[in-house]
Design a protein around this motif. Structure first.
Motif, PDB file in Angstrom:
ATOM      1  N   ASN A 288       0.838  -1.198   0.000  1.00  0.00           N
ATOM      2  CA  ASN A 288       0.000   0.000   0.000  1.00  0.00           C
ATOM      3  C   ASN A 288       0.875   1.251   0.000  1.00  0.00           C
ATOM      4  OD1 ASN A 288      -2.488  -1.454   0.213  1.00  0.00           O
ATOM      5  ND2 ASN A 288      -2.014  -1.812   2.379  1.00  0.00           N
ATOM      6  N   GLU A 289       0.368   2.280  -0.643  1.00  0.00           N
ATOM      7  CA  GLU A 289       1.101   3.548  -0.689  1.00  0.00           C
ATOM      8  C   GLU A 289       0.209   4.684  -0.210  1.00  0.00           C
ATOM      9  OE1 GLU A 289       2.911   4.537  -4.385  1.00  0.00           O
ATOM     10  OE2 GLU A 289       4.128   2.707  -4.490  1.00  0.00           O
ATOM     11  N   ILE A 290       0.819   5.638   0.477  1.00  0.00           N
ATOM     12  CA  ILE A 290       0.132   6.844   0.905  1.00  0.00           C
ATOM     13  C   ILE A 290       1.092   8.007   0.751  1.00  0.00           C
ATOM     14  CG2 ILE A 290       0.804   6.662   3.342  1.00  0.00           C
ATOM     15  CD1 ILE A 290      -2.028   7.667   4.054  1.00  0.00           C
TER      16      ILE A 290
ATOM     17  N   GLN B 182      -1.047   5.818   8.163  1.00  0.00           N
ATOM     18  CA  GLN B 182      -2.480   5.609   8.321  1.00  0.00           C
ATOM     19  C   GLN B 182      -2.905   4.478   7.379  1.00  0.00           C
ATOM     20  OE1 GLN B 182      -4.366   6.933  10.653  1.00  0.00           O
ATOM     21  NE2 GLN B 182      -2.731   8.280  11.394  1.00  0.00           N
ATOM     22  N   PHE B 183      -2.636   3.237   7.818  1.00  0.00           N
ATOM     23  CA  PHE B 183      -2.957   2.061   7.012  1.00  0.00           C
ATOM     24  C   PHE B 183      -4.036   1.212   7.685  1.00  0.00           C
ATOM     25  CE2 PHE B 183       1.377   3.215   5.765  1.00  0.00           C
ATOM     26  CZ  PHE B 183       1.246   3.259   4.388  1.00  0.00           C
TER      27      PHE B 183
ATOM     28  N   ARG C 190      -0.948   2.343  12.181  1.00  0.00           N
ATOM     29  CA  ARG C 190      -1.376   3.746  12.248  1.00  0.00           C
ATOM     30  C   ARG C 190      -0.650   4.440  13.402  1.00  0.00           C
ATOM     31  NH1 ARG C 190      -5.362   1.147  15.153  1.00  0.00           N
ATOM     32  NH2 ARG C 190      -6.089   2.241  17.044  1.00  0.00           N
TER      33      ARG C 190
END
Length: 419
Positions: free
Chosen positions: A81-83, A371-372, A377
């Motif tokens: 996942n990427e943020i 924030q995953f 988090r």
């Protein structure tokens, strides 16, 4: 009591902004600088003021400021996942977690005040170049000089580096385009401020403040913003920048600074005992205080990072409280003990105070990035509010303290000296 009969001699007078010592202005060779005979503060230097260079640097800085705000600043890749986070995301993270006061403080420190500083320099340079009305430029430049310590881009840059190192053990940080433009912005802002001589800018905007002949030098007052030396008028306003220059009530100045220091000292306790941040991984985690966070970094082998956090977040605020208390105590006792050394302590305290914001900025970056969902988090805790309050209150205390009071009881009275 010394009275100068010569009008030219009166116009040549300048006062040290830190201790109030009077000097005669003299032209120096290029590359030289004049320092105060009493406290050692640099009074002025001689160099060519290249408006075109400063103007070009300022415009380039404004372009980089735009890129720094519209491009992604930092990203994080974690388990597929990427943020990503923009510059304003550091403030938005605190707002979303119920800390609006800290969110506003951060957006002022890293977005509003830096933009205002660049805009003010641009307005000043354009006003001087095109001979526009100086009323607005003087007002803007005055406010810029007052608010300059609250712009903290370089402090935020250090926080970014700290956050990247902390995140490196758990995920893959991604440097966005704004990261590089942000570095360039800091460099160009530093260059613009270094090349723009405030004395030249004030004189180009508002000229010199006229001093009548036969004036007693001891009756002159100095503007705290533009440092113009002048005879106080009935309005109590600076003739050049309109700043309030009514004589300060020394006792009240000390009382206000004392009250701010006491409030900061009280908040320093919960700031260190209460948790400032919580990290959760697969529902497992616990809140961390500043000190426990330092120990966690040490346990992970991140000694340099632990040292930075420990100094900036624990040692610096404590030293500020001790130093300000010492200075206020000696001023209250009208001590004449080593005023030059106490002046140095004051300058260091005033300068390093803003660097304690490193921990707040780091938390803001981590909260904005990690924030995953239920996997991982980061949450801000109530200790961040107390810590931010300590930083702000000690900065206000240092600014409330009139550095001239350090010299009022010294044996070197305010006088006129040729250079």
């Amino acid at each position: 009591m010394l009275i100068l009969e010569n009008q030219a001699a009166m116009q040549d007078l300048i006062a040290c902004p830190d201790c109030g010592q009077l000097h005669h202005y003299q032209t120096l060779d290029k590359g030289k600088e004049a320092t105060c005979q009493r406290c050692g503060t640099i009074l002025y230097h001689t160099r060519d003021q290249n408006q075109d260079t400063v103007l070009a640097i300022t415009v380039a800085a404004l372009v980089l400021y735009i890129f720094s705000n519209i491009l992604p600043l930092l990203g994080l890749r974690f388990q597929g996942n990427e943020i990503e986070m923009h510059l304003a995301g550091a403030s938005a993270a605190f707002w979303q977690q119920g800390y609006p006061i800290i969110a506003v403080l951060i957006v002022l420190n890293i977005i509003i005040f830096p933009l205002f500083e660049l805009s003010a320099i641009l307005v000043v340079l354009l006003t001087i170049r095109f001979n526009w009305s100086t009323t607005l430029a003087i007002r803007i430049y005055r406010w810029m000089r007052e608010l300059k310590p609250w712009g903290m881009l370089e402090v935020f840059m250090l926080s970014l580096l700290v956050a990247i190192v902390k995140l490196g053990d758990m995920a893959s940080p991604i440097l966005g385009g704004a990261f590089w433009s942000f570095i360039g912005l800091i460099i160009l802002m530093a260059a613009a401020n270094s090349l723009l001589d405030p004395m030249w800018a004030w004189q180009a905007l508002g000229g010199k403040c006229p001093i009548p002949a036969h004036t007693d030098p001891q009756s002159l007052v100095q503007c705290p913003v533009c440092h113009c030396l002048q005879v106080q008028n009935e309005q109590g306003r600076c003739q050049r920048c309109q700043t309030n220059i009514k004589p300060k009530d020394a006792a009240r100045s000390v009382e206000i600074a004392f009250a701010l220091v006491i409030a900061a000292a009280i908040l320093y306790i919960p700031a260190n005992l209460m948790p400032v941040m919580s990290f959760y991984f697969l529902h497992d985690g616990q809140p961390d205080t500043i000190l426990s966070g330092v120990f966690r970094l040490i346990a992970n082998g991140q000694w340099p990072l632990a040292l930075i956090v420990f100094i900036a977040s624990i040692v610096v605020p404590l030293l500020k409280l001790i130093t300000l208390s010492f200075l206020l105590f000696t001023i209250h006792r009208k001590s004449s003990w080593r005023p030059r050394d106490r002046m140095w302590l004051y300058k260091v305290t005033e300068y390093i105070g803003r660097w304690s914001m490193v921990d707040i900025f780091v938390i803001a970056i981590l909260v904005g990035l990690v924030q995953f969902g239920n996997v991982a988090r980061v949450e801000a805790n109530v200790g961040t509010f107390s810590f931010a309050a300590v930083v702000v209150l000690t900065m206000f205390a240092a600014r409330a303290l009139d550095s001239h009071l350090i010299w009022d009881s010294s044996h070197t009275a305010r006088s006129v000296h040729g250079r």
